[in-house]
Each structure stands twice: as C-alpha cells, then as structure tokens.
Design a protein around this motif. Structure first.
Motif, PDB file in Angstrom:
ATOM      1  N   LEU A  58       0.826  -1.215   0.000  1.00  0.00           N
ATOM      2  CA  LEU A  58       0.000   0.000   0.000  1.00  0.00           C
ATOM      3  C   LEU A  58       0.857   1.261   0.000  1.00  0.00           C
ATOM      4  O   LEU A  58       1.834   1.354   0.743  1.00  0.00           O
ATOM      5  CB  LEU A  58      -0.899   0.018   1.246  1.00  0.00           C
ATOM      6  CG  LEU A  58      -1.739   1.272   1.487  1.00  0.00           C
ATOM      7  CD1 LEU A  58      -2.850   1.388   0.447  1.00  0.00           C
ATOM      8  CD2 LEU A  58      -2.331   1.255   2.880  1.00  0.00           C
ATOM      9  N   TRP A  59       0.479   2.221  -0.826  1.00  0.00           N
ATOM     10  CA  TRP A  59       0.982   3.590  -0.758  1.00  0.00           C
ATOM     11  C   TRP A  59      -0.234   4.462  -0.499  1.00  0.00           C
ATOM     12  O   TRP A  59      -1.311   4.213  -1.058  1.00  0.00           O
ATOM     13  CB  TRP A  59       1.639   4.022  -2.083  1.00  0.00           C
ATOM     14  CG  TRP A  59       1.914   5.494  -2.118  1.00  0.00           C
ATOM     15  CD1 TRP A  59       2.981   6.146  -1.582  1.00  0.00           C
ATOM     16  CD2 TRP A  59       1.084   6.513  -2.697  1.00  0.00           C
ATOM     17  NE1 TRP A  59       2.877   7.498  -1.788  1.00  0.00           N
ATOM     18  CE2 TRP A  59       1.710   7.752  -2.473  1.00  0.00           C
ATOM     19  CE3 TRP A  59      -0.145   6.498  -3.364  1.00  0.00           C
ATOM     20  CZ2 TRP A  59       1.158   8.959  -2.904  1.00  0.00           C
ATOM     21  CZ3 TRP A  59      -0.683   7.704  -3.790  1.00  0.00           C
ATOM     22  CH2 TRP A  59      -0.020   8.918  -3.561  1.00  0.00           C
ATOM     23  N   PHE A  60      -0.109   5.457   0.380  1.00  0.00           N
ATOM     24  CA  PHE A  60      -1.246   6.342   0.652  1.00  0.00           C
ATOM     25  C   PHE A  60      -0.802   7.791   0.790  1.00  0.00           C
ATOM     26  O   PHE A  60       0.328   8.096   1.142  1.00  0.00           O
ATOM     27  CB  PHE A  60      -2.027   5.897   1.900  1.00  0.00           C
ATOM     28  CG  PHE A  60      -1.210   5.892   3.166  1.00  0.00           C
ATOM     29  CD1 PHE A  60      -1.157   7.009   3.985  1.00  0.00           C
ATOM     30  CD2 PHE A  60      -0.504   4.762   3.545  1.00  0.00           C
ATOM     31  CE1 PHE A  60      -0.406   7.006   5.154  1.00  0.00           C
ATOM     32  CE2 PHE A  60       0.244   4.738   4.712  1.00  0.00           C
ATOM     33  CZ  PHE A  60       0.300   5.862   5.514  1.00  0.00           C
ATOM     34  N   ARG A  61      -1.738   8.690   0.477  1.00  0.00           N
ATOM     35  CA  ARG A  61      -1.566  10.135   0.614  1.00  0.00           C
ATOM     36  C   ARG A  61      -2.842  10.645   1.282  1.00  0.00           C
ATOM     37  O   ARG A  61      -3.934  10.458   0.748  1.00  0.00           O
ATOM     38  CB  ARG A  61      -1.350  10.781  -0.753  1.00  0.00           C
ATOM     39  CG  ARG A  61      -1.122  12.277  -0.708  1.00  0.00           C
ATOM     40  CD  ARG A  61      -0.862  12.802  -2.140  1.00  0.00           C
ATOM     41  NE  ARG A  61      -0.771  14.236  -2.173  1.00  0.00           N
ATOM     42  CZ  ARG A  61       0.354  14.934  -2.070  1.00  0.00           C
ATOM     43  NH1 ARG A  61       1.510  14.307  -1.923  1.00  0.00           N
ATOM     44  NH2 ARG A  61       0.337  16.246  -2.109  1.00  0.00           N
ATOM     45  N   GLU A  62      -2.675  11.251   2.447  1.00  0.00           N
ATOM     46  CA  GLU A  62      -3.822  11.736   3.219  1.00  0.00           C
ATOM     47  C   GLU A  62      -3.752  13.254   3.379  1.00  0.00           C
ATOM     48  O   GLU A  62      -2.667  13.807   3.563  1.00  0.00           O
ATOM     49  CB  GLU A  62      -3.808  11.154   4.635  1.00  0.00           C
ATOM     50  CG  GLU A  62      -3.807   9.667   4.723  1.00  0.00           C
ATOM     51  CD  GLU A  62      -3.602   9.181   6.139  1.00  0.00           C
ATOM     52  OE1 GLU A  62      -4.014   8.038   6.397  1.00  0.00           O
ATOM     53  OE2 GLU A  62      -3.043   9.897   6.991  1.00  0.00           O
TER      54      GLU A  62
END
Length: 150
Positions: A58-62
């Motif tokens: 997983l890669w995430f940007r919040e």
C-alpha cells in the motif's frame, strides 16, 4: 463498505496523545508500515497538511481536512495504490481521568471489482495491518508508554 471503529484510553494527557497520533512519523511503529511522513509539498502540520506513507502492499496520501488540537482531527485519503474510496477518518480525544479516551472512526470502500465483495464483508488481515490506524495498528500506536514519552 468497511466501517472501522477503534476506542482506547491512554494514560497520557490529550495534547501529548493528539500530537503523537497526528504525526505521521509515528505510523512507522505499526506493523507493515515501512515509511511515513509529511509530504514534501505539504503545508505545515495542521489543516490542509498532507501525510504520505508506504506499507507492504500500500501507498497512501492523506490530507488533514479538519484540525482542532487537542480535541480532534479528520483526514481523507486522497490518493492510494491500490485505490480506496475513502469517506474520511476522524480521531477524537477526550480527557478521561488522568488519561485520554481516543475514538477513531474511518469508512472506506475498496472499488476493485474482483475484491470488492470480500473487502466489504471483512477487510483481509493484510489490509488491517497496512490501512492507517486500523485496529491492529491502533493497538501498537496507542501504547501509553510511547505516547507519554516514557
């Protein structure tokens, strides 16, 4: 749709608990999180700040979309691989005796057709370990000694 709800009381004051959980660097204490931090293009920590992270699978940007220290903050996953339809996550911090009661709620849908039905019933354990602040992650993040700086 997956609705996660985690509650925990931590033996530390709300301002310390809020600051510790809002800082993405501390996500690295969670299982499967490899790296996390403020995005290079992020404004300072607070409303509008951007957190990014990599986990196994997983890669995430919040984006922080509401910020009221030390009472609550809300984030929205605005980008991820694999893709999630995230409706938001909110952490609320309430004084509780000598500690802080933390209430975390997040709702999301995994839109990939092949996995959608399974994810809606119950997210796989690999997601629980990589999705930010899931119940497994929360147990490790909300260690009172870490938060209190002991």
């Amino acid at each position: 749709m997956v609705h996660l709800h985690v509650e925990k009381t931590i033996a530390a004051p709300p301002d310390k608990v809020f600051a510790w959980l809002a800082d993405p660097v501390n996500l690295k204490t969670a299982p499967l999180i490899v790296t996390a931090g403020w995005a290079r293009d992020s404004p300072p920590p607070g409303l509008g700040a951007i957190r990014t992270g990599f986990a196994i699978g997983l890669w995430f940007r919040e984006e922080i979309v509401a910020y009221d220290p030390p009472h609550s903050y809300t984030y929205l996953i605005v980008g991820s691989v694999p893709m999630f339809d995230h409706e938001g996550g909110t952490l609320t911090f309430t004084p509780d005796g000598d500690g802080t009661h933390v209430d975390w709620v997040s709702t999301y849908t995994h839109p990939r057709a092949a996995a959608a039905k399974r994810w809606r019933r119950s997210p796989p354990s690999s997601c629980r370990g990589t999705f930010p602040l899931s119940s497994t992650v929360a147990r490790r993040l909300w260690n009172a000694r870490q938060v209190a700086g002991q």
